[in-house]
Design an enzyme around this catalytic site. Structure first.
Site, short mmCIF file in Angstrom:
data_model
loop_
_atom_site.label_atom_id
_atom_site.label_comp_id
_atom_site.label_asym_id
_atom_site.label_seq_id
_atom_site.Cartn_x
_atom_site.Cartn_y
_atom_site.Cartn_z
N TYR A 194 4.13 -23.12 -12.83
CA TYR A 194 2.70 -23.46 -12.90
C TYR A 194 1.97 -22.41 -13.76
O TYR A 194 1.25 -22.76 -14.71
CB TYR A 194 2.10 -23.52 -11.49
N SER A 196 -6.15 -21.84 -15.81
CA SER A 196 -6.14 -21.27 -14.45
C SER A 196 -6.11 -19.76 -14.57
O SER A 196 -5.59 -19.22 -15.56
CB SER A 196 -4.88 -21.76 -13.72
N1 LIG Z 1 -7.39 -26.38 -7.28
C1 LIG Z 1 -7.16 -25.17 -7.78
O1 LIG Z 1 -7.06 -24.15 -7.05
C2 LIG Z 1 -7.09 -24.98 -9.28
C3 LIG Z 1 -7.22 -23.68 -9.80
C4 LIG Z 1 -7.12 -23.49 -11.17
C5 LIG Z 1 -6.93 -24.56 -12.01
N2 LIG Z 1 -6.79 -25.81 -11.49
C6 LIG Z 1 -6.54 -26.90 -12.41
O2 LIG Z 1 -7.59 -27.85 -12.32
C7 LIG Z 1 -7.09 -29.14 -12.71
C8 LIG Z 1 -7.49 -30.17 -11.67
O3 LIG Z 1 -6.85 -29.84 -10.46
P1 LIG Z 1 -7.40 -30.25 -9.02
O4 LIG Z 1 -7.41 -29.02 -8.21
O5 LIG Z 1 -8.64 -31.06 -9.15
O6 LIG Z 1 -6.17 -31.15 -8.51
P2 LIG Z 1 -6.10 -32.60 -7.83
O7 LIG Z 1 -7.21 -32.79 -6.88
O8 LIG Z 1 -4.70 -32.72 -7.34
O9 LIG Z 1 -6.31 -33.59 -9.07
C9 LIG Z 1 -5.37 -33.66 -10.10
C10 LIG Z 1 -5.73 -34.78 -11.03
O10 LIG Z 1 -4.76 -34.84 -12.09
C11 LIG Z 1 -4.32 -36.19 -12.22
N3 LIG Z 1 -2.95 -36.20 -12.72
C12 LIG Z 1 -1.87 -35.56 -12.23
N4 LIG Z 1 -0.77 -35.86 -12.95
C13 LIG Z 1 -1.18 -36.72 -13.92
C14 LIG Z 1 -0.52 -37.40 -14.98
N5 LIG Z 1 0.82 -37.25 -15.20
N6 LIG Z 1 -1.24 -38.20 -15.79
C15 LIG Z 1 -2.56 -38.36 -15.59
N7 LIG Z 1 -3.25 -37.75 -14.61
C16 LIG Z 1 -2.56 -36.95 -13.78
C17 LIG Z 1 -4.45 -36.78 -10.83
O11 LIG Z 1 -4.65 -38.19 -10.92
P3 LIG Z 1 -3.55 -39.34 -10.65
O12 LIG Z 1 -2.69 -38.85 -9.53
O13 LIG Z 1 -4.39 -40.53 -10.32
O14 LIG Z 1 -2.85 -39.47 -11.95
C18 LIG Z 1 -5.74 -36.14 -10.35
O15 LIG Z 1 -6.84 -36.88 -10.79
C19 LIG Z 1 -5.57 -28.98 -12.88
O16 LIG Z 1 -5.25 -28.81 -14.24
C20 LIG Z 1 -5.29 -27.69 -12.11
O17 LIG Z 1 -4.11 -27.06 -12.57
C21 LIG Z 1 -6.88 -26.06 -10.15
#
Ligand SMILES: NC(=O)c1ccc[n+]([C@@H]2O[C@H](COP(=O)([O-])OP(=O)(O)OC[C@H]3O[C@@H](n4cnc5c(N)ncnc54)[C@H](OP(=O)(O)O)[C@@H]3O)[C@@H](O)[C@H]2O)c1
Length: 256
Positions: free
Chosen positions: A161, A147
C-alpha cells in the site's frame, strides 16, 4: 510570495465515488454547485449518490460511470462518456483505492497485486485518460489522492500500500514537471488516517480523522490546487518532517 488564484473548476470527475472520501468529496462539491461525473465499480451506489446530490442541489448535472480503474480501455471510455455528459472536464480526482496488502512471501500475493494494480496502475490509467483530455482542451487539473504512507516504506499490511502511494506521489511530481509550462495543474494530496471502511485494513491507525474534517481539508487543498498537501494540516503537515527524517528503527515503532 504572489500565488495565482486557481481557476474555478466546474466539471469534476471523481473515481472511487461510491463510498468513503470519494462520495464525501462529491457531496461537498455538489453543495457548491459543481457538475460531477461519478466513477466506481458499484453502479447502484453511484446511482443512489447521484439521486441524493441532484435532490440536494437541483440544476447541477451528475453523471455516473461504472468502471474498474484497473482496465485501461474501460477508464478511457468512462472518461470520454463523462466529457459527453458534462460537456467537458475541468478536473479529475484519481481517488479510487484499496488496502489489501500484506507481508511478502506469506501467501498475500493476490492482495499485494490488487493493491499495486488499483493504487498505482489504476492511477496511471486515469492520468493517461485525463491528460489526453486536458492536453486537447489546453487546460485542466489532475489531483491524485495519495497518502501520508507515501513518505516512508512501511511493514506488513502497509507495505505494498505505502509503496503504491509513493509511486503515485512520484508520478504526480513528474507530471507537474512535464506540464510546467502549460495550463494543466497536478496535485498530490496526502491524507493521514481517515475513518472510512478502507482504514479498517490498517493494523494500527493513529491520529485518525473523522470523515467530515478530512473531507474539508482534502477539498480545500484540491480547490487551492496545492502541488503537494499533507491533510488535515494538523497534525500531518507538522509530522511530515520527522516522518521523513527519523531513523527506520525508531520510525517503525509507531508507524508499523
Ligand atoms: N481512509 C484512509 O485512512 C485513507 C488515508 C489516506 C489515503 N486514502 C486514500 O483515499 C482514497 C479513498 O479511500 P477511502 O478511505 O474513501 O476508501 P473506501 O471507502 O474503501 O472507498 C474506496 C473507493 O474506491 C473504489 N474502488 C476500489 N477499487 C476500485 C477499482 N478497481 N475500480 C474503481 N473503483 C474502485 C471503491 O468503489 P467500488 O468498490 O464501487 O469500485 C470506493 O468507491 C484511496 O485512494 C485511499 O488509498 C485513504
Amino acid at each position: 510570495m504572489f500565488r495565482r488564484q486557481p481557476p474555478h473548476r466546474q466539471r469534476i470527475l471523481i473515481t472511487g465515488a461510491s463510498a468513503g472520501l470519494g462520495a464525501a468529496m462529491a457531496r461537498a462539491w455538489a453543495a457548491d454547485g459543481r457538475d460531477l461525473a461519478l466513477c466506481a465499480r458499484r453502479l447502484g451506489e453511484l446511482e443512489r449518490l447521484r439521486d441524493e446530490l441532484v435532490a440536494l442541489r437541483p440544476g447541477i448535472t451528475v453523471s455516473v460511470h461504472p468502471v474498474d480503474v484497473g482496465d485501461h480501455a474501460a477508464v478511457d471510455a468512462a472518461f470520454d462518456d463523462a466529457v459527453l455528459a458534462l460537456g467537458g472536464l475541468d478536473r479529475v480526482v484519481a481517488n479510487a483505492g484499496v488496502a489489501a496488502s500484506g507481508s511478502l512471501g506469506l501467501d498475500e500475493a493476490a492482495g499485494n497485486r490488487l493493491t499495486a494494480q488499483t493504487n498505482f496502475v489504476g492511477v496511471l490509467h486515469q492520468a493517461e485518460a485525463a491528460l489526453r483530455i486536458f492536453r486537447l482542451a489546453g487546460a485542466g487539473h489532475f489531483a491524485v489522492i495519495s497518502s501520508m504512507s507515501a513518505l516512508r516504506g512501511m511493514a506488513g499490511a502497509m507495505s505494498v500500500y505505502a509503496a503504491s502511494k509513493a509511486g503515485v506521489s512520484a508520478l504526480a511530481e513528474g507530471l507537474r514537471s512535464d506540464l510546467w509550462d502549460t495550463d494543466i495543474r497536478v496535485s498530490a494530496i496526502h491524507p493521514g488516517y481517515v475513518d472510512t471502511s478502507l482504514a479498517d485494513a490498517f493494523p494500527q491507525p493513529i491520529l485518525i480523522s473523522n470523515l467530515p474534517r478530512a473531507t474539508r481539508a482534502i477539498v480545500g487543498a484540491i480547490d487551492r490546487e496545492a502541488p503537494r498537501a499533507y491533510v488535515p494540516a494538523w497534525p500531518w503537515a507538522a509530522l511530515s518532517v520527522p516522518m521523513r527524517l527519523l531513523p527506520l528503527g525508531i520510525y517503525r515503532r509507531f508507524a508499523g
